[in-house]
Design a protein around this motif. Structure first.
Motif, PDB file in Angstrom:
ATOM      1  N   TYR A  23       0.846  -1.203   0.000  1.00  0.00           N
ATOM      2  CA  TYR A  23       0.000   0.000   0.000  1.00  0.00           C
ATOM      3  C   TYR A  23       0.877   1.247   0.000  1.00  0.00           C
ATOM      4  CZ  TYR A  23      -3.671  -3.250   1.354  1.00  0.00           C
ATOM      5  OH  TYR A  23      -4.561  -4.286   1.382  1.00  0.00           O
ATOM      6  N   SER A  70     -18.514   2.788  -0.680  1.00  0.00           N
ATOM      7  CA  SER A  70     -19.058   2.181  -1.897  1.00  0.00           C
ATOM      8  C   SER A  70     -20.513   2.601  -2.037  1.00  0.00           C
ATOM      9  CB  SER A  70     -18.968   0.655  -1.817  1.00  0.00           C
ATOM     10  OG  SER A  70     -19.223   0.094  -3.078  1.00  0.00           O
ATOM     11  N   ARG A  74     -22.303   3.025  -8.691  1.00  0.00           N
ATOM     12  CA  ARG A  74     -21.257   4.061  -8.556  1.00  0.00           C
ATOM     13  C   ARG A  74     -20.710   4.379  -9.946  1.00  0.00           C
ATOM     14  NH1 ARG A  74     -16.215   3.291  -4.321  1.00  0.00           N
ATOM     15  NH2 ARG A  74     -15.638   5.467  -4.210  1.00  0.00           N
ATOM     16  N   PRO A 103     -12.168  -5.725  -4.889  1.00  0.00           N
ATOM     17  CA  PRO A 103     -12.916  -5.989  -3.674  1.00  0.00           C
ATOM     18  C   PRO A 103     -14.342  -5.446  -3.771  1.00  0.00           C
ATOM     19  CG  PRO A 103     -11.554  -4.042  -3.382  1.00  0.00           C
ATOM     20  CD  PRO A 103     -11.333  -4.505  -4.790  1.00  0.00           C
ATOM     21  N   ASP A 133     -13.692  -9.562  -0.274  1.00  0.00           N
ATOM     22  CA  ASP A 133     -13.059  -8.399   0.362  1.00  0.00           C
ATOM     23  C   ASP A 133     -12.162  -8.917   1.491  1.00  0.00           C
ATOM     24  OD1 ASP A 133     -13.823  -5.159   0.223  1.00  0.00           O
ATOM     25  OD2 ASP A 133     -12.871  -5.784   2.093  1.00  0.00           O
ATOM     26  N   ASN A 206     -11.644   1.086  -7.410  1.00  0.00           N
ATOM     27  CA  ASN A 206     -11.320   1.905  -6.235  1.00  0.00           C
ATOM     28  C   ASN A 206     -10.529   1.113  -5.190  1.00  0.00           C
ATOM     29  OD1 ASN A 206     -12.813   4.290  -7.215  1.00  0.00           O
ATOM     30  ND2 ASN A 206     -14.508   2.851  -7.134  1.00  0.00           N
TER      31      ASN A 206
HETATM   32  C1  LIG Z   1     -13.147   1.808  -1.634  1.00  0.00           C
HETATM   33  S1  LIG Z   1     -13.609   0.129  -1.430  1.00  0.00           S
HETATM   34  C2  LIG Z   1     -14.068  -0.279  -3.082  1.00  0.00           C
HETATM   35  C3  LIG Z   1     -15.377  -1.028  -3.150  1.00  0.00           C
HETATM   36  C4  LIG Z   1     -16.009  -1.165  -4.517  1.00  0.00           C
HETATM   37  N1  LIG Z   1     -15.166  -1.908  -5.424  1.00  0.00           N
HETATM   38  C5  LIG Z   1     -16.354   0.192  -5.105  1.00  0.00           C
HETATM   39  O1  LIG Z   1     -15.649   0.675  -5.981  1.00  0.00           O
HETATM   40  O2  LIG Z   1     -17.345   0.786  -4.681  1.00  0.00           O
HETATM   41  C6  LIG Z   1     -12.026  -0.627  -1.203  1.00  0.00           C
HETATM   42  C7  LIG Z   1     -12.108  -1.990  -0.535  1.00  0.00           C
HETATM   43  O3  LIG Z   1     -10.833  -2.620  -0.643  1.00  0.00           O
HETATM   44  C8  LIG Z   1     -10.743  -3.536   0.425  1.00  0.00           C
HETATM   45  N2  LIG Z   1      -9.347  -3.984   0.533  1.00  0.00           N
HETATM   46  C9  LIG Z   1      -8.267  -3.292   0.943  1.00  0.00           C
HETATM   47  N3  LIG Z   1      -7.159  -4.074   0.889  1.00  0.00           N
HETATM   48  C10 LIG Z   1      -7.561  -5.292   0.415  1.00  0.00           C
HETATM   49  C11 LIG Z   1      -6.888  -6.520   0.131  1.00  0.00           C
HETATM   50  N4  LIG Z   1      -5.575  -6.659   0.326  1.00  0.00           N
HETATM   51  N5  LIG Z   1      -7.623  -7.557  -0.338  1.00  0.00           N
HETATM   52  C12 LIG Z   1      -8.961  -7.434  -0.538  1.00  0.00           C
HETATM   53  N6  LIG Z   1      -9.648  -6.305  -0.283  1.00  0.00           N
HETATM   54  C13 LIG Z   1      -8.964  -5.236   0.184  1.00  0.00           C
HETATM   55  C14 LIG Z   1     -11.265  -2.728   1.592  1.00  0.00           C
HETATM   56  O4  LIG Z   1     -11.663  -3.551   2.670  1.00  0.00           O
HETATM   57  C15 LIG Z   1     -12.424  -1.964   0.942  1.00  0.00           C
HETATM   58  O5  LIG Z   1     -13.657  -2.598   1.179  1.00  0.00           O
END
Ligand SMILES: C[S@@+](CC[C@H](N)C(=O)[O-])C[C@H]1O[C@@H](n2cnc3c(N)ncnc32)[C@H](O)[C@@H]1O
Length: 261
Positions: A23, A70, A74, A103, A133, A206
């Protein structure tokens, strides 16, 4: 003197079992510090100690670190493209279409897909929607499928009336079970997991914005390795793939790439 952020991050990633190095680190540091302020934690030692010994705080850290924002439909123009261009082609070419939302956060995204397919009159025997997720708390919410108005601002009145039921206090809307049952949720860390293969459409929206360039590159390679030739990769509105041809991808619309194999 106590530990610095790098030492904190190196120890935290082992306890949390998350590759924090994937990250953008300035962001991880900012999020860590803002949570420390909220909990009046004085230094990284104390924060680490809580992550180790206080499971509630550990969950709070994970929740704060993973941005779960989310909403349904979207960036609606992309879902319109999906409905009018991508789905008709996929369902013409394939007997069964496999879709992965990765995710998926609170489920708004995969449920949006389910609503569109239901509205298109496509039989559930002809598709699978898999949604994953990292964050188990948000997955529990996704399975409950109860939403506040801010997640529903792009949902038309017709769809709202048809597939949601207002709660008795009028504060939330519960999704109907005919849509809920079309999505299968599972906890997966996209950075560490081995991916299942045979996907015709992968949404990874995202999420790349939080990752380093290297991690984004690794993940695009991982995703394309499990996409079927002719399949689609759907990103968030502010996410781009530079030199998509390097990955066998061809940009076909705003956030859509087609995998040529
Ligand atoms: C901003 S949301 C995006 C959700 C959806 N795709 C959208 O665009 O509305 C980002 C998501 O990434 C998940 N996330 C972060 N790191 C992750 C990882 N290593 N593996 C899976 N999910 C992850 C977070 O828990 C979060 O729910």
């Amino acid at each position: 003197m106590g530990i610095n952020f790098t030492e904190f991050k190196d120890q935290a990633k082992r306890i949390l079992n998350i590759d924090l190095d994937g990250y953008k680190l300035d962001r991880v540091e900012r999020r860590t510090k803002s949570l420390m302020r909220r909990y009046q934690i004085e230094d990284f030692d104390q924060c680490l100690d809580l992550i180790k010994n206080d499971s509630e705080f550990k969950d709070a850290y994970l929740n704060h670190f993973t941005i779960n924002t989310s909403e349904f439909f979207r960036n609606p123009e992309n879902f319109e493209f999906l409905e009018t261009e991508v789905f008709p082609k996929l369902f013409e070419e394939k007997n069964r279409v496999n879709i992965w939302s990765a995710p998926c956060s609170n489920g708004s995204e995969p449920y949006t897909l389910a609503i569109i397919l239901k509205e298109m009159g496509i039989s559930p025997t002809k598709f699978k929607i898999y949604a994953t997720d990292l964050d188990h708390t948000i997955l529990d919410k996704a399975r409950r499928a109860e939403y506040k108005e801010n997640s529903l601002k792009n949902v038309s009145d017709k769809i709202l009336d048809k597939y949601f039921k207002e709660s008795s206090d009028g504060k939330t809307y519960v999704l109907s079970s005919e849509i809920k049952r079309l999505v299968n949720f599972e906890q997966t860390d996209l950075i560490n997991a081995r991916f299942k293969n045979d996907w015709d459409l992968i949404l990874s929206r995202n999420f790349f914005i939080y990752l380093t360039k290297d991690m984004k590159d690794q993940l695009i390679n991982k995703f394309t390795s499990v996409l079927n030739p002719g399949g689609y990769f759907f990103l968030g509105n502010t996410e781009y793939i530079f030199s998509p041809e390097k990955y066998g991808l061809d940009k076909i619309f705003q956030s859509f790439y087609k995998y040529e194999g």
